[in-house]
Write an enzyme that holds these catalytic residues in place. Structure first.
Site, PDB file in Angstrom:
ATOM      1  N   HIS A   1      -0.875  -1.054  -5.645  1.00 22.93           N
ATOM      2  CA  HIS A   1      -1.812  -2.136  -5.936  1.00 22.93           C
ATOM      3  C   HIS A   1      -2.863  -1.799  -6.975  1.00 22.93           C
ATOM      4  CE1 HIS A   1      -0.070  -3.223  -2.048  1.00 22.93           C
ATOM      5  NE2 HIS A   1      -0.169  -4.444  -2.501  1.00 22.93           N
TER       6      HIS A   1
ATOM      7  N   ASP B   1      15.472  -7.507   0.758  1.00 20.80           N
ATOM      8  CA  ASP B   1      14.035  -7.484   1.036  1.00 20.80           C
ATOM      9  C   ASP B   1      13.646  -8.532   2.068  1.00 20.80           C
ATOM     10  OD1 ASP B   1      13.491  -5.531  -0.922  1.00 20.80           O
ATOM     11  OD2 ASP B   1      13.414  -7.039  -2.515  1.00 20.80           O
TER      12      ASP B   1
ATOM     13  N   HIS C   1      13.400  -3.856   2.947  1.00 22.20           N
ATOM     14  CA  HIS C   1      12.043  -3.473   2.551  1.00 22.20           C
ATOM     15  C   HIS C   1      11.037  -4.450   3.136  1.00 22.20           C
ATOM     16  CE1 HIS C   1       8.488  -2.617   0.223  1.00 22.20           C
ATOM     17  NE2 HIS C   1       8.483  -3.866  -0.197  1.00 22.20           N
TER      18      HIS C   1
ATOM     19  N   ARG D   1      -5.284 -18.138  -7.175  1.00 21.20           N
ATOM     20  CA  ARG D   1      -3.837 -17.928  -7.118  1.00 21.20           C
ATOM     21  C   ARG D   1      -3.118 -19.078  -6.427  1.00 21.20           C
ATOM     22  NH1 ARG D   1      -1.678 -12.727  -8.178  1.00 21.20           N
ATOM     23  NH2 ARG D   1       0.188 -12.948  -6.915  1.00 21.20           N
ATOM     24  N   CYS D   2      -2.115 -19.612  -7.092  1.00 22.41           N
ATOM     25  CA  CYS D   2      -1.333 -20.704  -6.517  1.00 22.41           C
ATOM     26  C   CYS D   2       0.136 -20.324  -6.530  1.00 22.41           C
ATOM     27  CB  CYS D   2      -1.493 -21.967  -7.357  1.00 22.41           C
ATOM     28  SG  CYS D   2      -3.183 -22.512  -7.459  1.00 22.41           S
TER      29      CYS D   2
HETATM   30  N1  GLN Z   1      12.329  -5.954  -4.675  1.00 25.03           N
HETATM   31  C1  GLN Z   1      11.063  -6.577  -4.802  1.00 25.03           C
HETATM   32  C2  GLN Z   1      10.264  -5.882  -5.889  1.00 25.03           C
HETATM   33  O1  GLN Z   1      10.388  -4.728  -6.055  1.00 25.03           O
HETATM   34  C3  GLN Z   1      10.284  -6.543  -3.513  1.00 25.03           C
HETATM   35  C4  GLN Z   1       8.993  -7.316  -3.606  1.00 25.03           C
HETATM   36  C5  GLN Z   1       8.228  -7.455  -2.304  1.00 25.03           C
HETATM   37  O2  GLN Z   1       8.446  -6.731  -1.374  1.00 25.03           O
HETATM   38  N2  GLN Z   1       7.348  -8.386  -2.216  1.00 25.03           N
HETATM   39  O3  GLN Z   1       9.485  -6.491  -6.583  1.00 25.03           O
HETATM   40 ZN    ZN Z   2       7.025  -5.074  -0.963  1.00 25.56          ZN
END
Ligand code: GLN
Ligand code: ZN
Length: 758
Positions: A696, A601, A643, A517-518
């Site tokens: 995930h 976020d 978030h 992953r890059c």
């Molecule tokens: N709003 C982004 C998403 O839902 C938040 C992604 C993140 O927290 N990395 O993809």
């Molecule tokens: Zn997230």
């Protein structure tokens, strides 16, 4: 010719601490992925890897370095390679010598097994595999890889300085299972390192680079004793050790580092220039000092005047034979070379240096190359003078800020009344984190548009359809607060950066994040300002399609900063606040368009923490202010969400509360609400959505399962504080599982609601 005082010394020795391994065209990535998918056989993968190593060694030789690293290459991760070398890989993957199959099983999840845990390498965006310490590890040394690399380089006529991660760093980066104390492994671990050094001595290796970046952090109590013991043993070896520190100052660990009496010490003079004053007088009589004077972690040219003053000081104190010049840390963290960049504006390109060019800088400094020094001074002056560096209006706005610009009109206790009246949401409102599945079709259309194969008109029509269908899905699922789905975004930083002045994008500026992953971080080269609204069009369109509340989605200032290459000519804080000002305009525009809920976020907030505890408060202070600057210009009625995910937040909870967001959603399902423990200690003032669904994996959690997690949250928070949402965005998921999981989530919320006394 007139020689200045600083360049009267003979040519100094030079070193590299690590070269990017992914390849100029990401050859290693494609070979790995080809192998994993069965399109390539093992020998093809190994061949690509060997070719890359040979190329990189030749290149470093041609540049003219004296110390060229080996064992800095890896097929996946250098920490995992250390465990293989020392015979300390987790028993759950099998025993005996490590086959390629087992190696990748430890690194990557597969159907049968979860891989080793992965976490960030200090404060970088590189992820390593976390050692799993236990009493049963065999510590049977396997020298295959390190010998192979030494030999391969010798075949090319290149004598290398192999790189090892040192015992203290390795030990402290790992985790003991079930309360096992890793330090009880001291004897065995040290013995394994001794075996490795003895074998290298037998191979006539003269120097080894032994990385102990952990010395740049605050060490736990048992560390010093272990370190002394380890190095008392390891320095018995005839192999000379270059004890290598980086990423911050050695600080109060300096006596420990120096008394280890290794043949040399490397220090980072980019992150911590002031430490030279302390280190110079502290060195043992014959200890060599390696000066990390070219930044290994960022993309800017070195200011030769500054570097030369360090060099002059070190040389005058130690003599030229005891000084080595090097990048500050491994070049793993910067892209390969600038030559492959054809689209960068020529002027800015003149200020940039990637891995190859950084090594050329090291050489120029070691040679006291006058022509290079003049060219450098010109480039530095050009950068300082560039108009793009300073946007008067932005500077003026920043200068005119007052306390009130960082604060909402009313406190949360009052805002929440206005918001409840406005939004009319049920108890335990349900929502998502923003992105919905980025299907192959979405990615294909975005790429087609980007490369001019699809007109903007037809692409935008497609986006409108995707948004509309996403909204109908959310209504049908029964979510309370909807989102537009983020289909237009390639990446949560790059998307916004494209609308901001002061950012640049490379074509090939790839940096390894983990394994294959890059990432291609944008480069912030000048003052940041908003060119035009960034999200209003899509969010407003989405709002027009439904009667339910629509949540706008933005990436926060710290995350923008952390996931970019940041300019080094002004403090990071200033850039963060400039981005915050740009976001502030966007937030206001969203509000004016009738968007009553706006999420900003900040998944990277914790990542920006300095390595030293004593530096943390200052960072958190300006980082929190950046968020507040971005979000505080709205009326009480407008609800601000944030978030966070991907890390442990326990130790920064007071700062998270200080963001003064009305609602925060946090990843917590994956650890079964472990996060909540921390909230028992700190009473959290506003609303919170601890994730009830791990995004995930494609697994669909049942309603009961999520209801149970919700129950745990109800034990800690007041019901009216709690939101119900997944751990993170759903962009990596497919639609069918997403719909099922969200339906179950809404059912869990409904069940919790009906269990409440009326
Ligand atoms: N709003 C982004 C998403 O839902 C938040 C992604 C993140 O927290 N990395 O993809
Ligand atoms: Zn997230």
């Amino acid at each position: 010719m007139i020689a200045g005082a600083v360049n009267t010394f003979p040519r100094l020795k030079t070193a590299n601490l690590g070269f990017p391994r992914i390849g100029r065209q990401r050859e290693l990535k494609f070979a790995l992925e080809g192998f994993w998918s069965g399109k390539q056989i093992e020998s093809e993968l190994l061949e690509t890897a060997a070719t890359l190593r040979a190329e990189h060694w030749r290149l470093q030789q041609a540049i003219g370095l004296d110390f060229i690293p080996s064992n800095d290459f890896t097929l996946y991760d250098q920490v995992l390679d250390m465990l293989v070398l020392l015979g300390a890989t987790p028993a759950r993957f099998g025993s005996g010598s490590v086959t390629l199959e087992r190696y990748f099983a430890m690194a990557r999840n597969n159907k049968e097994q979860t891989a080793m845990e992965m976490t960030k390498w200090f404060d970088t965006n590189y992820h390593y595999l976390v050692p799993e310490w236990s009493a049963s590890l065999p510590f049977s040394v396997d020298l295959t890889k390190i010998f192979n690399e030494i030999t391969e380089a010798r075949v090319l006529g290149i004598e290398t300085r192999p790189v090892l991660i040192g015992p203290l760093t390795l030990l402290l980066l790992g985790k003991g299972a079930d309360g096992f104390d890793p330090f009880t492994l001291a004897e065995k671990l040290i013995a394994a390192y001794k075996t490795v050094l003895a074998a290298l001595a037998e191979q006539k290796v003269e120097w080894v680079q032994i990385d102990e970046p952990i010395l740049a952090t605050d060490l736990p109590d048992s560390a010093a004793g272990f370190f002394r013991k380890a190095y008392a043993d390891l320095t018995q070896s005839p192999v000379k050790l270059m004890l290598t520190t980086y990423f911050d100052r050695v600080g109060d660990n300096l006596p420990l580092a120096v008394e280890s009496n290794t043949a040399g010490i490397h220090i980072d003079l980019v992150r911590a220039p002031e430490q030279l004053q302390d280190v110079l007088p502290a060195l043992a009589p014959r200890q060599v000092l390696s000066l990390g004077c070219v930044e290994g972690r960022n993309v800017w040219l070195t200011d030769f005047a500054i570097a030369k003053s360090f060099i002059a000081e070190a040389v005058s104190r130690l003599g030229p034979e005891r000084v080595i010049l090097a990048p500050s840390c491994s070049l793993l963290h910067v892209p390969h070379d600038l030559r492959s960049e054809t689209n960068l504006p020529a002027r800015v390109k003149g200020w940039l240096r990637f891995a190859e060019e950084k090594l050329a800088e090291v050489i120029a400094l070691a040679n006291s190359d006058e022509a290079a020094a003049i060219a450098n001074a010109i480039a530095i002056a050009d950068r300082e003078a560039a108009e793009s560096s300073t946007d008067r209006e932005v500077r003026q706005q920043l200068g005119a800020l007052s306390e009130s610009d960082f604060a909402r009109i009313s406190p949360y206790s009052q805002r929440t009344l206005a918001q409840r009246a406005e939004l009319q949401l049920p108890l335990f409102p349900t929502t998502t984190i923003g992105s919905f599945p980025q299907t192959a079709e979405v990615r294909r259309r975005r790429a087609a548009h980007k490369h001019g194969r699809e007109t903007t008109e037809s692409y935008e029509a497609f986006l409108r359809e995707a948004i509309e269908s996403c909204i109908r899905q959310q209504e049908e699922i029964g979510l309370d607060v909807l989102v537009h789905g983020e289909f237009e975004r390639n990446d949560m930083v790059e998307y916004f950066a494209e609308y901001l002045e002061g950012f640049l994008f490379t074509e090939n500026g790839w940096v390894q994040s983990y394994g294959s992953r890059c990432v291609k971080p944008p480069i912030i080269f000048g003052d940041v300002s908003r060119l035009r609204p960034m999200t209003v069009k899509w969010t407003d369109y989405a709002r027009s399609l439904t009667s339910r509340p629509m949540k706008g989605m933005l990436t926060g200032p710290i995350t923008m900063l952390q996931w970019s290459f940041v300019r080094n000519d002004i403090p990071r804080q200033q850039t963060a606040w400039q981005i915050a000002l740009a976001l502030r305009s966007e937030v206001k525009d969203l509000e004016s368009a009738g968007i009553g809920i706006i999420q900003v976020d900040e998944p990277a907030l914790r990542e920006g923490l300095p390595l030293r505890n004593s530096d943390r408060e200052q960072y958190l202070d300006w980082a929190v202010k950046a968020f507040r600057l971005a979000t505080s210009a709205v009326s009480d009625r407008t609800q601000i969400h944030t978030h966070m995910c991907y890390c442990e937040f326990e130790d920064v909870l007071p700062s998270i509360a200080a963001l003064d967001a009305d609602v925060i959603s946090m990843e917590s399902a994956r650890s079964r609400m472990e996060l909540l423990q921390a909230f028992r200690a700190h009473s959290y003032p506003s609303e919170i959505g601890p994730g009830v669904y791990d995004i995930h994996s494609p697994r669909v959690p049942s309603a009961e399962e999520m209801r149970e997690l919700l129950g745990l949250a109800i034990d800690v928070f007041k019901p009216e504080q709690i939101w119900v949402n997944p751990d993170c965005g759903l962009k990596t998921r497919a639609w069918p599982e997403t719909i099922l999981a969200l339906k179950n989530m809404c059912q869990a919320a409904a069940s919790a609601r009906s269990a409440m006394p009326r």
